[in-house]
Design a protein around this motif. Structure first.
Motif, mmCIF file in Angstrom:
data_model
loop_
_atom_site.group_PDB
_atom_site.id
_atom_site.type_symbol
_atom_site.label_atom_id
_atom_site.label_comp_id
_atom_site.label_asym_id
_atom_site.label_seq_id
_atom_site.Cartn_x
_atom_site.Cartn_y
_atom_site.Cartn_z
ATOM 1 N N ASN A 1 0.810 -1.224 0.000
ATOM 2 C CA ASN A 1 0.000 0.000 0.000
ATOM 3 C C ASN A 1 0.844 1.275 0.000
ATOM 4 O O ASN A 1 0.304 2.380 0.000
ATOM 5 C CB ASN A 1 -0.962 -0.007 1.192
ATOM 6 N N GLN A 2 2.168 1.123 -0.013
ATOM 7 C CA GLN A 2 3.084 2.267 -0.078
ATOM 8 C C GLN A 2 3.808 2.234 -1.419
ATOM 9 O O GLN A 2 4.050 1.165 -1.974
ATOM 10 C CB GLN A 2 4.123 2.206 1.058
ATOM 11 N N GLU A 3 4.180 3.386 -1.911
ATOM 12 C CA GLU A 3 4.965 3.450 -3.138
ATOM 13 C C GLU A 3 6.440 3.497 -2.756
ATOM 14 O O GLU A 3 6.947 4.526 -2.315
ATOM 15 C CB GLU A 3 4.582 4.690 -3.949
ATOM 16 N N VAL A 4 7.114 2.353 -2.872
ATOM 17 C CA VAL A 4 8.518 2.244 -2.487
ATOM 18 C C VAL A 4 9.322 1.909 -3.740
ATOM 19 O O VAL A 4 9.071 0.900 -4.398
ATOM 20 C CB VAL A 4 8.748 1.165 -1.408
ATOM 21 N N SER A 5 10.286 2.763 -4.057
ATOM 22 C CA SER A 5 11.138 2.525 -5.219
ATOM 23 C C SER A 5 12.589 2.402 -4.767
ATOM 24 O O SER A 5 12.917 2.630 -3.601
ATOM 25 C CB SER A 5 10.975 3.646 -6.248
ATOM 26 N N TYR A 6 13.444 2.059 -5.728
ATOM 27 C CA TYR A 6 14.826 1.747 -5.407
ATOM 28 C C TYR A 6 15.750 2.262 -6.496
ATOM 29 O O TYR A 6 15.443 2.160 -7.680
ATOM 30 C CB TYR A 6 14.956 0.226 -5.249
ATOM 31 N N PHE A 7 16.889 2.809 -6.057
ATOM 32 C CA PHE A 7 17.934 3.273 -6.967
ATOM 33 C C PHE A 7 19.276 2.916 -6.364
ATOM 34 O O PHE A 7 19.486 3.081 -5.166
ATOM 35 C CB PHE A 7 17.840 4.799 -7.144
ATOM 36 N N GLN A 8 20.185 2.420 -7.207
ATOM 37 C CA GLN A 8 21.543 2.108 -6.755
ATOM 38 C C GLN A 8 22.524 2.611 -7.785
ATOM 39 O O GLN A 8 22.299 2.520 -8.988
ATOM 40 C CB GLN A 8 21.729 0.597 -6.575
ATOM 41 N N SER A 9 23.641 3.175 -7.290
ATOM 42 C CA SER A 9 24.727 3.576 -8.175
ATOM 43 C C SER A 9 26.048 3.470 -7.435
ATOM 44 O O SER A 9 26.113 3.695 -6.225
ATOM 45 C CB SER A 9 24.537 5.005 -8.678
ATOM 46 N N ASN A 10 27.074 3.166 -8.195
ATOM 47 C CA ASN A 10 28.435 3.183 -7.669
ATOM 48 C C ASN A 10 29.089 4.543 -7.879
ATOM 49 O O ASN A 10 30.235 4.739 -7.473
ATOM 50 C CB ASN A 10 29.275 2.097 -8.359
ATOM 51 N N ILE A 11 28.364 5.468 -8.486
ATOM 52 C CA ILE A 11 28.924 6.757 -8.891
ATOM 53 C C ILE A 11 28.368 7.877 -8.016
ATOM 54 O O ILE A 11 27.148 8.100 -7.964
ATOM 55 C CB ILE A 11 28.630 7.016 -10.376
ATOM 56 N N GLU A 12 29.240 8.587 -7.355
ATOM 57 C CA GLU A 12 28.849 9.640 -6.404
ATOM 58 C C GLU A 12 27.924 10.683 -7.038
ATOM 59 O O GLU A 12 26.900 11.050 -6.461
ATOM 60 C CB GLU A 12 30.120 10.306 -5.864
ATOM 61 N N GLY A 13 28.274 11.166 -8.210
ATOM 62 C CA GLY A 13 27.462 12.197 -8.858
ATOM 63 C C GLY A 13 26.060 11.723 -9.184
ATOM 64 O O GLY A 13 25.104 12.504 -9.097
ATOM 65 N N GLU A 14 25.915 10.458 -9.555
ATOM 66 C CA GLU A 14 24.584 9.917 -9.828
ATOM 67 C C GLU A 14 23.740 9.855 -8.558
ATOM 68 O O GLU A 14 22.533 10.095 -8.598
ATOM 69 C CB GLU A 14 24.680 8.532 -10.472
ATOM 70 N N LEU A 15 24.368 9.554 -7.435
ATOM 71 C CA LEU A 15 23.645 9.551 -6.161
ATOM 72 C C LEU A 15 23.181 10.958 -5.808
ATOM 73 O O LEU A 15 22.046 11.165 -5.385
ATOM 74 C CB LEU A 15 24.529 8.976 -5.052
ATOM 75 N N ILE A 16 24.046 11.939 -6.007
ATOM 76 C CA ILE A 16 23.683 13.338 -5.750
ATOM 77 C C ILE A 16 22.545 13.758 -6.666
ATOM 78 O O ILE A 16 21.564 14.380 -6.223
ATOM 79 C CB ILE A 16 24.911 14.256 -5.913
ATOM 80 N N ASP A 17 22.646 13.426 -7.952
ATOM 81 C CA ASP A 17 21.579 13.768 -8.897
ATOM 82 C C ASP A 17 20.251 13.166 -8.464
ATOM 83 O O ASP A 17 19.207 13.832 -8.527
ATOM 84 C CB ASP A 17 21.921 13.279 -10.308
ATOM 85 N N LYS A 18 20.246 11.907 -8.015
ATOM 86 C CA LYS A 18 19.002 11.247 -7.604
ATOM 87 C C LYS A 18 18.429 11.906 -6.348
ATOM 88 O O LYS A 18 17.221 12.127 -6.254
ATOM 89 C CB LYS A 18 19.235 9.749 -7.374
ATOM 90 N N ILE A 19 19.294 12.229 -5.384
ATOM 91 C CA ILE A 19 18.833 12.906 -4.165
ATOM 92 C C ILE A 19 18.180 14.238 -4.522
ATOM 93 O O ILE A 19 17.105 14.580 -4.022
ATOM 94 C CB ILE A 19 20.003 13.101 -3.173
ATOM 95 N N GLN A 20 18.809 14.996 -5.417
ATOM 96 C CA GLN A 20 18.235 16.276 -5.837
ATOM 97 C C GLN A 20 16.925 16.083 -6.606
ATOM 98 O O GLN A 20 15.980 16.852 -6.440
ATOM 99 C CB GLN A 20 19.237 17.041 -6.694
#
Length: 138
Positions: A40-59
Motif C-alpha cells: 500500500n506504499q509506493e517504495v522505489s529503489y535506486f543504486q549507483s556506484n557513482i557519487e554524482g549519480e547519487l547526488i543527482d538522484k537525491i536532488q
C-alpha cells in the motif's frame, strides 16, 4: 506515501560480497519482499556506484518524495557532496547501514550525512531498511 531507497557503491554485490558482514540475500530479493509487505506504499529503489549519480538522484526526488532511505555506503564517510545534497533538500532522509559501522574500521565511525538526517539506523542487516521505512509510516 512515496519513499525511495538509495544505495551507494558496492551494494549491488549484496548476497555475494562479504557474506559474514552483509549476509547472503541479494538486495533485489530483499526489496521484492519489502514491496510485497508494504504494497500500500509506493517504495522505489535506486543504486549507483557513482557519487554524482547519487547526488543527482537525491536532488531529483528531494522535493517530490515523502522520504528517502539512504545507504551511501563508503561515501557516507567521504562525501561532502552527498552530505550537502541531503542538507539542501526538503524530503527527510534516514541514513541506513547494514553493518554496525561503529564495530568496524575507525574511518567508518564518521558520517558526513548523519548531521542532516532525520535519523540513523545501523547494524540490523537488511532489516535496517524496513526499520527506516517504518519510521516514515508512524
Amino acid at each position: 506515501m512515496k519513499i525511495i531507497i538509495i544505495n551507494g557503491p558496492n551494494l549491488n554485490l549484496l548476497g555475494r560480497r562479504e557474506n559474514n558482514i552483509y549476509g547472503n540475500e541479494t538486495f533485489n530479493d530483499f526489496f521484492e519482499k519489502l514491496q510485497k509487505k508494504y504494497a500500500n506504499q509506493e517504495v522505489s529503489y535506486f543504486q549507483s556506484n557513482i557519487e554524482g549519480e547519487l547526488i543527482d538522484k537525491i536532488q531529483e526526488v528531494g522535493y517530490k518524495y515523502d522520504g528517502i532511505i539512504l545507504n551511501a555506503a563508503a561515501y557516507t564517510h567521504t562525501s561532502i557532496g552527498i552530505a550537502d545534497a541531503v542538507k539542501a533538500i526538503e524530503t527527510p532522509v534516514v541514513e541506513v547501514h547494514i553493518s554496525n559501522t561503529f564495530s568496524r574500521e575507525t574511518f567508518r565511525h564518521k558520517s558526513y550525512i548523519s548531521p542532516n538526517a532525520k535519523g540513523v539506523i545501523v547494524g540490523f542487516g537488511l532489516q535496517s531498511y524496513e526499520l527506516a521505512l517504518q519510521s516514515f509510516l508512524t
